[in-house]
Design a protein around this motif. Structure first.
Motif, PDB file in Angstrom:
ATOM      1  N   ASP A 130      -6.102   1.006   4.081  1.00 46.75           N
ATOM      2  CA  ASP A 130      -5.559   0.615   5.379  1.00 46.75           C
ATOM      3  C   ASP A 130      -4.102   0.203   5.196  1.00 46.75           C
ATOM      4  O   ASP A 130      -3.469   0.570   4.200  1.00 46.75           O
ATOM      5  CB  ASP A 130      -6.413  -0.487   6.018  1.00 46.75           C
ATOM      6  N   ASP A 131      -3.585  -0.571   6.136  1.00 48.76           N
ATOM      7  CA  ASP A 131      -2.162  -0.920   6.085  1.00 48.76           C
ATOM      8  C   ASP A 131      -1.913  -2.294   5.472  1.00 48.76           C
ATOM      9  O   ASP A 131      -0.816  -2.832   5.565  1.00 48.76           O
ATOM     10  CB  ASP A 131      -1.565  -0.866   7.501  1.00 48.76           C
ATOM     11  N   SER A 132      -2.917  -2.883   4.832  1.00 52.63           N
ATOM     12  CA  SER A 132      -2.718  -4.172   4.178  1.00 52.63           C
ATOM     13  C   SER A 132      -1.806  -4.012   2.966  1.00 52.63           C
ATOM     14  O   SER A 132      -1.664  -2.920   2.412  1.00 52.63           O
ATOM     15  CB  SER A 132      -4.056  -4.762   3.746  1.00 52.63           C
ATOM     16  N   PHE A 133      -1.208  -5.120   2.521  1.00 52.28           N
ATOM     17  CA  PHE A 133      -0.306  -5.043   1.370  1.00 52.28           C
ATOM     18  C   PHE A 133      -1.035  -4.571   0.122  1.00 52.28           C
ATOM     19  O   PHE A 133      -0.536  -3.718  -0.612  1.00 52.28           O
ATOM     20  CB  PHE A 133       0.344  -6.404   1.105  1.00 52.28           C
ATOM     21  N   SER A 134      -2.214  -5.126  -0.153  1.00 50.88           N
ATOM     22  CA  SER A 134      -2.933  -4.746  -1.367  1.00 50.88           C
ATOM     23  C   SER A 134      -3.299  -3.274  -1.359  1.00 50.88           C
ATOM     24  O   SER A 134      -3.239  -2.603  -2.404  1.00 50.88           O
ATOM     25  CB  SER A 134      -4.191  -5.609  -1.543  1.00 50.88           C
ATOM     26  N   SER A 135      -3.660  -2.732  -0.210  1.00 45.02           N
ATOM     27  CA  SER A 135      -4.001  -1.315  -0.119  1.00 45.02           C
ATOM     28  C   SER A 135      -2.776  -0.442  -0.355  1.00 45.02           C
ATOM     29  O   SER A 135      -2.826   0.534  -1.112  1.00 45.02           O
ATOM     30  CB  SER A 135      -4.610  -1.012   1.249  1.00 45.02           C
ATOM     31  N   ARG A 136      -1.669  -0.795   0.278  1.00 40.63           N
ATOM     32  CA  ARG A 136      -0.444  -0.015   0.093  1.00 40.63           C
ATOM     33  C   ARG A 136       0.059  -0.106  -1.343  1.00 40.63           C
ATOM     34  O   ARG A 136       0.558   0.878  -1.907  1.00 40.63           O
ATOM     35  CB  ARG A 136       0.633  -0.488   1.075  1.00 40.63           C
ATOM     36  N   LEU A 137      -0.071  -1.282  -1.959  1.00 39.98           N
ATOM     37  CA  LEU A 137       0.336  -1.460  -3.351  1.00 39.98           C
ATOM     38  C   LEU A 137      -0.456  -0.527  -4.265  1.00 39.98           C
ATOM     39  O   LEU A 137       0.117   0.182  -5.105  1.00 39.98           O
ATOM     40  CB  LEU A 137       0.120  -2.912  -3.764  1.00 39.98           C
ATOM     41  N   CYS A 138      -1.778  -0.525  -4.103  1.00 42.78           N
ATOM     42  CA  CYS A 138      -2.621   0.325  -4.954  1.00 42.78           C
ATOM     43  C   CYS A 138      -2.357   1.808  -4.706  1.00 42.78           C
ATOM     44  O   CYS A 138      -2.371   2.613  -5.642  1.00 42.78           O
ATOM     45  CB  CYS A 138      -4.096   0.006  -4.718  1.00 42.78           C
ATOM     46  N   ALA A 139      -2.118   2.172  -3.447  1.00 45.06           N
ATOM     47  CA  ALA A 139      -1.838   3.573  -3.123  1.00 45.06           C
ATOM     48  C   ALA A 139      -0.558   4.044  -3.808  1.00 45.06           C
ATOM     49  O   ALA A 139      -0.498   5.167  -4.355  1.00 45.06           O
ATOM     50  CB  ALA A 139      -1.748   3.756  -1.611  1.00 45.06           C
ATOM     51  N   GLN A 140       0.487   3.208  -3.794  1.00 44.19           N
ATOM     52  CA  GLN A 140       1.731   3.545  -4.485  1.00 44.19           C
ATOM     53  C   GLN A 140       1.503   3.671  -5.988  1.00 44.19           C
ATOM     54  O   GLN A 140       2.016   4.598  -6.642  1.00 44.19           O
ATOM     55  CB  GLN A 140       2.785   2.469  -4.228  1.00 44.19           C
ATOM     56  N   TRP A 141       0.765   2.737  -6.529  1.00 38.24           N
ATOM     57  CA  TRP A 141       0.465   2.693  -7.964  1.00 38.24           C
ATOM     58  C   TRP A 141      -0.268   3.961  -8.385  1.00 38.24           C
ATOM     59  O   TRP A 141       0.081   4.604  -9.385  1.00 38.24           O
ATOM     60  CB  TRP A 141      -0.401   1.460  -8.211  1.00 38.24           C
ATOM     61  N   GLU A 142      -1.267   4.342  -7.605  1.00 34.58           N
ATOM     62  CA  GLU A 142      -2.046   5.531  -7.936  1.00 34.58           C
ATOM     63  C   GLU A 142      -1.227   6.807  -7.782  1.00 34.58           C
ATOM     64  O   GLU A 142      -1.355   7.741  -8.589  1.00 34.58           O
ATOM     65  CB  GLU A 142      -3.298   5.590  -7.060  1.00 34.58           C
ATOM     66  N   ALA A 143      -0.395   6.861  -6.746  1.00 35.72           N
ATOM     67  CA  ALA A 143       0.436   8.049  -6.550  1.00 35.72           C
ATOM     68  C   ALA A 143       1.374   8.258  -7.725  1.00 35.72           C
ATOM     69  O   ALA A 143       1.619   9.400  -8.157  1.00 35.72           O
ATOM     70  CB  ALA A 143       1.235   7.920  -5.249  1.00 35.72           C
ATOM     71  N   SER A 144       1.893   7.169  -8.262  1.00 32.84           N
ATOM     72  CA  SER A 144       2.753   7.262  -9.436  1.00 32.84           C
ATOM     73  C   SER A 144       1.981   7.803 -10.632  1.00 32.84           C
ATOM     74  O   SER A 144       2.487   8.649 -11.384  1.00 32.84           O
ATOM     75  CB  SER A 144       3.330   5.880  -9.758  1.00 32.84           C
ATOM     76  N   ALA A 145       0.740   7.346 -10.805  1.00 30.85           N
ATOM     77  CA  ALA A 145      -0.065   7.755 -11.956  1.00 30.85           C
ATOM     78  C   ALA A 145      -0.491   9.217 -11.880  1.00 30.85           C
ATOM     79  O   ALA A 145      -0.422   9.952 -12.874  1.00 30.85           O
ATOM     80  CB  ALA A 145      -1.292   6.858 -12.079  1.00 30.85           C
ATOM     81  N   VAL A 146      -0.937   9.663 -10.711  1.00 26.56           N
ATOM     82  CA  VAL A 146      -1.483  11.025 -10.616  1.00 26.56           C
ATOM     83  C   VAL A 146      -0.397  12.084 -10.724  1.00 26.56           C
ATOM     84  O   VAL A 146      -0.708  13.284 -10.822  1.00 26.56           O
ATOM     85  CB  VAL A 146      -2.297  11.224  -9.320  1.00 26.56           C
ATOM     86  N   ALA A 147       0.864  11.666 -10.774  1.00 27.18           N
ATOM     87  CA  ALA A 147       1.935  12.632 -11.055  1.00 27.18           C
ATOM     88  C   ALA A 147       1.745  13.266 -12.425  1.00 27.18           C
ATOM     89  O   ALA A 147       2.243  14.373 -12.687  1.00 27.18           O
ATOM     90  CB  ALA A 147       3.292  11.942 -10.964  1.00 27.18           C
ATOM     91  N   ALA A 148       0.986  12.598 -13.312  1.00 31.04           N
ATOM     92  CA  ALA A 148       0.721  13.149 -14.646  1.00 31.04           C
ATOM     93  C   ALA A 148      -0.149  14.399 -14.577  1.00 31.04           C
ATOM     94  O   ALA A 148      -0.131  15.223 -15.507  1.00 31.04           O
ATOM     95  CB  ALA A 148       0.043  12.088 -15.522  1.00 31.04           C
ATOM     96  N   GLU A 149      -0.904  14.560 -13.489  1.00 33.78           N
ATOM     97  CA  GLU A 149      -1.755  15.747 -13.372  1.00 33.78           C
ATOM     98  C   GLU A 149      -0.928  17.027 -13.324  1.00 33.78           C
ATOM     99  O   GLU A 149      -1.359  18.083 -13.816  1.00 33.78           O
ATOM    100  CB  GLU A 149      -2.633  15.636 -12.130  1.00 33.78           C
ATOM    101  N   ALA A 150       0.271  16.941 -12.732  1.00 37.06           N
ATOM    102  CA  ALA A 150       1.145  18.114 -12.665  1.00 37.06           C
ATOM    103  C   ALA A 150       1.638  18.541 -14.040  1.00 37.06           C
ATOM    104  O   ALA A 150       2.104  19.680 -14.218  1.00 37.06           O
ATOM    105  CB  ALA A 150       2.341  17.819 -11.755  1.00 37.06           C
TER     106      ALA A 150
END
Length: 295
Positions: A130-150
């Motif tokens: 959702d739009d909570s801070f903790s959710s947005r924080l984790c979403a950013q964190w995960e997006a950074s990590a999954v860049a390794a899949e490329a």
């Protein structure tokens, strides 16, 4: 095997490194104080210090400012973001330059990804945030990590629940008030508290390394989450202390603000659906046995 680990000196990281050393693996830890790394492990302050000729079989990212240590001011929230994203981006950059890629990249996240709703529905790895801070924080964190899949690196993102262990984590803050008989439910007590024993979390890391079918988000919670009122009652029982003094929601709001609302007054029924489908066996499925082990 050769391991590269960030956050290797923290509550989870130190236990994981001890486990890996017992298995005979070689570990390099990225840390602000590399001179303190002992036990036949190596420390570096920056990944750029590692030669491109050095290869790692597994890279594990546990770095990040503790989320519940300070009230969430604007500057503290930025620190929480920067301490996670900057290190994760540094790892992905390092992997892009590495001549030999690791077999797997395992990066931490949290169940905060799923946001602040208090619902009875089961939350699995396909559920959104959702739009909570903790959710947005984790979403950013995960997006950074999954860049390794490329880069062709199998990537696992661990959405970690409340970790129960002897030398840190949530219990370290909860035990003192309960020990003197002033513990109790928080708010209504209806919010879910998805928890996991530290030994099972380490077992999940092993499972992610060994099982090539595991990829993407992984809920790292025990199969039997409990509500806050049940967690506090069980903790009091294990400590042989009463758990009858509730902490009202307005006090949490007053003392902790947004952090208290998101981390203490909210919680969803997160379950380890992917792990169960892939055959992971938990040592600690029920809260009472997990707390008895820790305490």
């Amino acid at each position: 095997m050769n391991f590269l680990i960030t956050g290797g000196t923290g509550f989870i990281g130190s236990a994981l490194c001890a486990h890996l050393r017992q298995q005979g693996h070689y570990i390099v830890i990225k840390t602000r104080q590399p001179e303190l790394i002992t036990d036949n492990m190596a420390g570096v302050k920056r990944l750029s210090e590692i030669s491109s000729d050095v290869s790692f079989d597994v890279v594990i990212n546990l770095a990040g400012e503790p989320i519940a240590d300070k009230r969430w001011s604007v500057s503290q929230k930025q620190q929480l973001v920067d301490s996670r994203i900057a290190v994760t981006d540094e790892i992905v950059t390092y992997l892009s330059d590495a001549k030999i890629k690791p077999a797997v990249f395992i990066s931490a996240s949290a169940i905060g990804y799923y946001g602040t709703g208090v619902t009875d529905g089961v939350i699995d790895e396909s559920c959104a945030g959702d739009d909570s801070f903790s959710s947005r924080l984790c979403a950013q964190w995960e997006a950074s990590a999954v860049a390794a899949e490329a880069l062709g690196v199998r990537t696992c993102v661990l959405r970690i629940g409340i970790v129960l262990g002897r030398k840190g984590g949530a219990l370290q803050k909860m035990i003192p008030p309960f020990s003197v008989g002033v513990g109790g439910r928080i708010g209504t007590g209806k919010q879910w508290m998805p928890w996991i024993h530290l030994q099972d979390l380490i077992g999940i890391v092993d499972h992610c390394i060994e099982n090539k079918r595991i990829q993407g988000p992984v809920n790292c919670t025990a199969p039997n989450p409990v509500r806050n009122k049940d967690f506090t009652t069980t903790l009091g029982k294990c400590l042989n202390r009463p758990s009858i003094l509730p902490m009202p929601s307005f006090v949490i709001n007053l003392l902790m603000g947004e952090m208290g609302r998101e981390l203490l007054l909210a919680g969803q029924q997160v379950r380890p659906v992917k792990l169960e489908q892939l055959g992971f066996k938990f040592k600690y499925e029920y809260l009472e046995t997990a707390l008895a082990s820790v305490l």
